[in-house]
Design a protein around this motif. Structure first.
Motif, PDB file in Angstrom:
ATOM      1  N   HIS A   7       0.833  -1.200   0.000  1.00 47.54           N
ATOM      2  CA  HIS A   7       0.000   0.000   0.000  1.00 47.54           C
ATOM      3  C   HIS A   7       0.874   1.258   0.000  1.00 47.54           C
ATOM      4  O   HIS A   7       0.571   2.239  -0.687  1.00 47.54           O
ATOM      5  N   LEU A   8       1.973   1.218   0.767  1.00 47.94           N
ATOM      6  CA  LEU A   8       2.862   2.390   0.849  1.00 47.94           C
ATOM      7  C   LEU A   8       3.707   2.555  -0.410  1.00 47.94           C
ATOM      8  O   LEU A   8       4.191   3.651  -0.702  1.00 47.94           O
ATOM      9  N   MET A   9       3.920   1.451  -1.144  1.00 53.42           N
ATOM     10  CA  MET A   9       4.727   1.501  -2.390  1.00 53.42           C
ATOM     11  C   MET A   9       3.895   0.864  -3.512  1.00 53.42           C
ATOM     12  O   MET A   9       4.162  -0.265  -3.915  1.00 53.42           O
ATOM     13  N   PRO A  10       2.897   1.595  -4.011  1.00 53.89           N
ATOM     14  CA  PRO A  10       1.978   0.972  -4.980  1.00 53.89           C
ATOM     15  C   PRO A  10       2.731   0.438  -6.191  1.00 53.89           C
ATOM     16  O   PRO A  10       3.698   1.063  -6.653  1.00 53.89           O
ATOM     17  N   GLY A  11       2.313  -0.715  -6.667  1.00 54.83           N
ATOM     18  CA  GLY A  11       2.931  -1.312  -7.851  1.00 54.83           C
ATOM     19  C   GLY A  11       4.280  -1.948  -7.599  1.00 54.83           C
ATOM     20  O   GLY A  11       4.999  -2.289  -8.543  1.00 54.83           O
ATOM     21  N   TYR A  12       4.641  -2.137  -6.323  1.00 54.41           N
ATOM     22  CA  TYR A  12       5.964  -2.681  -5.992  1.00 54.41           C
ATOM     23  C   TYR A  12       6.147  -4.082  -6.562  1.00 54.41           C
ATOM     24  O   TYR A  12       5.316  -4.964  -6.351  1.00 54.41           O
ATOM     25  N   ASP A  13       7.223  -4.280  -7.275  1.00 46.31           N
ATOM     26  CA  ASP A  13       7.638  -5.614  -7.715  1.00 46.31           C
ATOM     27  C   ASP A  13       9.063  -5.831  -7.216  1.00 46.31           C
ATOM     28  O   ASP A  13       9.923  -4.967  -7.411  1.00 46.31           O
ATOM     29  N   GLY A  14       9.305  -6.945  -6.593  1.00 43.05           N
ATOM     30  CA  GLY A  14      10.652  -7.202  -6.087  1.00 43.05           C
ATOM     31  C   GLY A  14      10.579  -8.053  -4.844  1.00 43.05           C
ATOM     32  O   GLY A  14       9.735  -8.933  -4.728  1.00 43.05           O
ATOM     33  N   VAL A  15      11.493  -7.764  -3.913  1.00 39.52           N
ATOM     34  CA  VAL A  15      11.625  -8.617  -2.735  1.00 39.52           C
ATOM     35  C   VAL A  15      11.445  -7.786  -1.474  1.00 39.52           C
ATOM     36  O   VAL A  15      11.937  -6.662  -1.390  1.00 39.52           O
ATOM     37  N   SER A  32      13.205 -14.299  10.493  1.00 38.96           N
ATOM     38  CA  SER A  32      13.266 -13.421   9.319  1.00 38.96           C
ATOM     39  C   SER A  32      12.564 -14.055   8.132  1.00 38.96           C
ATOM     40  O   SER A  32      12.670 -15.256   7.907  1.00 38.96           O
ATOM     41  N   LYS A  33      11.850 -13.216   7.387  1.00 42.30           N
ATOM     42  CA  LYS A  33      11.154 -13.690   6.193  1.00 42.30           C
ATOM     43  C   LYS A  33      11.684 -12.956   4.970  1.00 42.30           C
ATOM     44  O   LYS A  33      11.915 -11.745   5.020  1.00 42.30           O
ATOM     45  N   TRP A  34      11.844 -13.682   3.884  1.00 46.80           N
ATOM     46  CA  TRP A  34      12.117 -13.097   2.573  1.00 46.80           C
ATOM     47  C   TRP A  34      10.925 -13.456   1.693  1.00 46.80           C
ATOM     48  O   TRP A  34      10.553 -14.636   1.599  1.00 46.80           O
ATOM     49  N   ALA A  35      10.338 -12.455   1.034  1.00 47.11           N
ATOM     50  CA  ALA A  35       9.163 -12.714   0.210  1.00 47.11           C
ATOM     51  C   ALA A  35       9.358 -12.115  -1.168  1.00 47.11           C
ATOM     52  O   ALA A  35       9.796 -10.972  -1.308  1.00 47.11           O
ATOM     53  N   HIS A  36       9.022 -12.894  -2.158  1.00 46.97           N
ATOM     54  CA  HIS A  36       9.098 -12.456  -3.546  1.00 46.97           C
ATOM     55  C   HIS A  36       7.715 -11.936  -3.941  1.00 46.97           C
ATOM     56  O   HIS A  36       6.734 -12.663  -3.867  1.00 46.97           O
ATOM     57  N   ILE A  37       7.653 -10.653  -4.357  1.00 52.37           N
ATOM     58  CA  ILE A  37       6.377  -9.990  -4.647  1.00 52.37           C
ATOM     59  C   ILE A  37       6.276  -9.703  -6.135  1.00 52.37           C
ATOM     60  O   ILE A  37       7.190  -9.127  -6.723  1.00 52.37           O
ATOM     61  N   THR A  54      13.388  -4.304  -0.285  1.00 48.54           N
ATOM     62  CA  THR A  54      12.949  -3.391   0.767  1.00 48.54           C
ATOM     63  C   THR A  54      12.937  -4.132   2.096  1.00 48.54           C
ATOM     64  O   THR A  54      12.442  -5.258   2.178  1.00 48.54           O
ATOM     65  N   LEU A  55      13.520  -3.499   3.116  1.00 48.82           N
ATOM     66  CA  LEU A  55      13.566  -4.075   4.462  1.00 48.82           C
ATOM     67  C   LEU A  55      12.437  -3.514   5.311  1.00 48.82           C
ATOM     68  O   LEU A  55      12.210  -2.302   5.333  1.00 48.82           O
TER      69      LEU A  55
END
Lengths: 303, 303
Positions: free
Chosen positions: B135-143, B151-156, B257-258
């Motif tokens: 929501h804070l970074m609309p259209g975000y593609d990445g990790v 710790s979680k790593w998520a591919h978006i 993004t962390l």
């Protein structure tokens, strides 16, 4: 101990958590043994002598020598027995340190541990097991692996410890299986050899993935019905496999002997066998007693 | 909260150890907040409603909706909100689960976590932070990387969580620095950036040697005077570096993004920067609130 036989000397294995004492005959038989949980970790400096007397007072009539190894010789122990630096023989009678005592029947010497400057490493207690193993297997050249809370791998040549390496495998297993989120999926006993074998193989082929694989144990418990037995065995296999991956230079193409508790040594032997290494096994207590016995014989010879 | 402003809704972040509640305005401002240590881990099923009322009773006059995320929705929580399976959007208003309540002023819905079938993995709470970040970074593609206890790593991609991976890095750091033999060398505070950087680099280049490097921290403390600050920073660097080594497919050549606590995110950002990855950072609480806010807006739209 029969009523007629008094000990020739007393062997003491004094670690962080436990104190074990053995009344020994001159020819190396155990006449009696006693133990308590008065480990080094819970004693202040003036608590060592009373803790020892509680166990061995009945054996002191003939004023036998007492010889001890383990964390009792650390800086926080009874009195510090400074580390000897490898490469060196595992034990040296000239390096024994006398502990301060008040009871006139007590004469206690402490064997020092070993240190390695680079990479930095230390051991206390295992050097005595190593000395015992070399006594039990004269002329041994190769590698000794001492699995435990802090597993040690030692390279032995010409009667000396050439180098060694410590892994926190046992402590990691205890922390993860008892104190981490993984404990939820490990309630109850049981074991699963296939899960252990698979995890060892996984860890050996991709050791860098340990951190990722650990949480899978929890996730598979939650969403895929992983049993407690399989989860425990997989945790053990992952940690032992990761240790073997890092210790590869120690066991690859080497003669390997395992010194340790029965069940744990069996797990290491199984993991090594899958890599084509047929490891011998020696019981830890036999090695400790043989190591201290060799020391007392040399001490008496040089007296 | 000013006396004249009553909350439009209440956001609740309810983890294993802590309960945090936020009185929110319709336009997404935090009017008041309250917290307690009534985490899911210490509550039985009938303890949840009273624990929540202790915090939010003063905010209930206007009967605002309460929306909660985290371990409160686990099987051992207030009521189970079954995991949704990835790939999927991080949150779905249709999957909210109503908690059973007795106080007529309370209307509490719980957001479910996410699961991944293969490799098995789960999250609860982080899905809300991910929704907030999107929501804070609309259209975000990445990790997205969410450092923490687990710790979680998520591919978006295209607004969905495609895959994710959990590492027990934070829990390992806590166990090793507070409960293992390494704690002896880590008393007192302090930090050493150079030690951290070196350990991250070491772990990234030879991640399989983690088990061996850990005990070195103790040995160097004993025989080479390693400071507590350097030991702590090195332990952190070894664990974060090992995580980065295993998570390489997530960050190599990716937009990262962390999302997390300030200090911990800074450490991850520093480690990633050394690998040429310039990670953005978002505060965890901002993301949680933005995620719950987006959910409440969608819920009200579909009502």
């Amino acid at each position: 101990m029969t009523e007629t036989e008094t000990p020739d000397w007393i062997a003491v294995d004094w670690g962080t958590s436990n104190l074990r004492a053995f009344a020994m005959s001159a020819d190396g038989r155990v006449l009696a043994e006693a133990s308590s949980d008065d480990g080094m970790g819970k004693l202040t400096r003036d608590g060592f002598e009373p803790a020892l007397l509680r166990l061995i007072a009945p054996w002191l009539e003939g004023r036998p020598s007492v010889i001890a190894c383990g964390m009792v010789g650390s800086r926080q122990g009874w009195c510090e027995a400074p580390y000897r630096a490898v490469p060196c023989t595992p034990l040296d009678p000239a390096a024994l340190v006398m502990a301060p005592t008040t009871d006139p029947r007590l004469r206690v010497s402490i064997a020092p541990g070993l240190k390695q400057i680079r990479p930095a490493d230390v051991m206390r207690g295992e050097e005595t097991q190593i000395a015992g193993a070399l006594h039990l297997m004269p002329g041994y050249d190769g590698v000794l692996c001492l699995p435990g809370t802090h597993s040690k791998w030692a390279h032995i040549s010409a009667g000396e410890v050439v180098s060694f390496q410590t892994f926190m495998t046992g402590e990691m297993f205890a922390l993860l299986s008892e104190s981490s989120v993984l404990r939820h999926g490990m309630q109850g006993g049981g074991w699963d050899d296939a899960a252990f074998d698979g995890a060892v193989a996984d860890a050996l082929s991709r050791p860098e993935r340990l951190g990722a694989r650990l949480f899978s144990l929890r996730a598979e418990g939650l969403i895929a019905g992983l049993s407690a037995a399989a989860a425990r065995a997989r945790l053990s296999g992952l940690l032992i496999g990761t240790e073997l991956a890092a210790a590869r230079p120690y066991w690859l193409g080497q003669r390997v002997t395992l010194i340790g508790a029965e069940t744990l040594s069996a797990a290491y032997a199984r993991a090594l066998a899958a890599q084509g290494v047929a490891a011998q096994r020696l019981p830890a207590t036999d090695c400790t007693l043989a190591g201290l016995a060799s020391l007392i014989r040399q001490t008496e010879r040089t007296r």
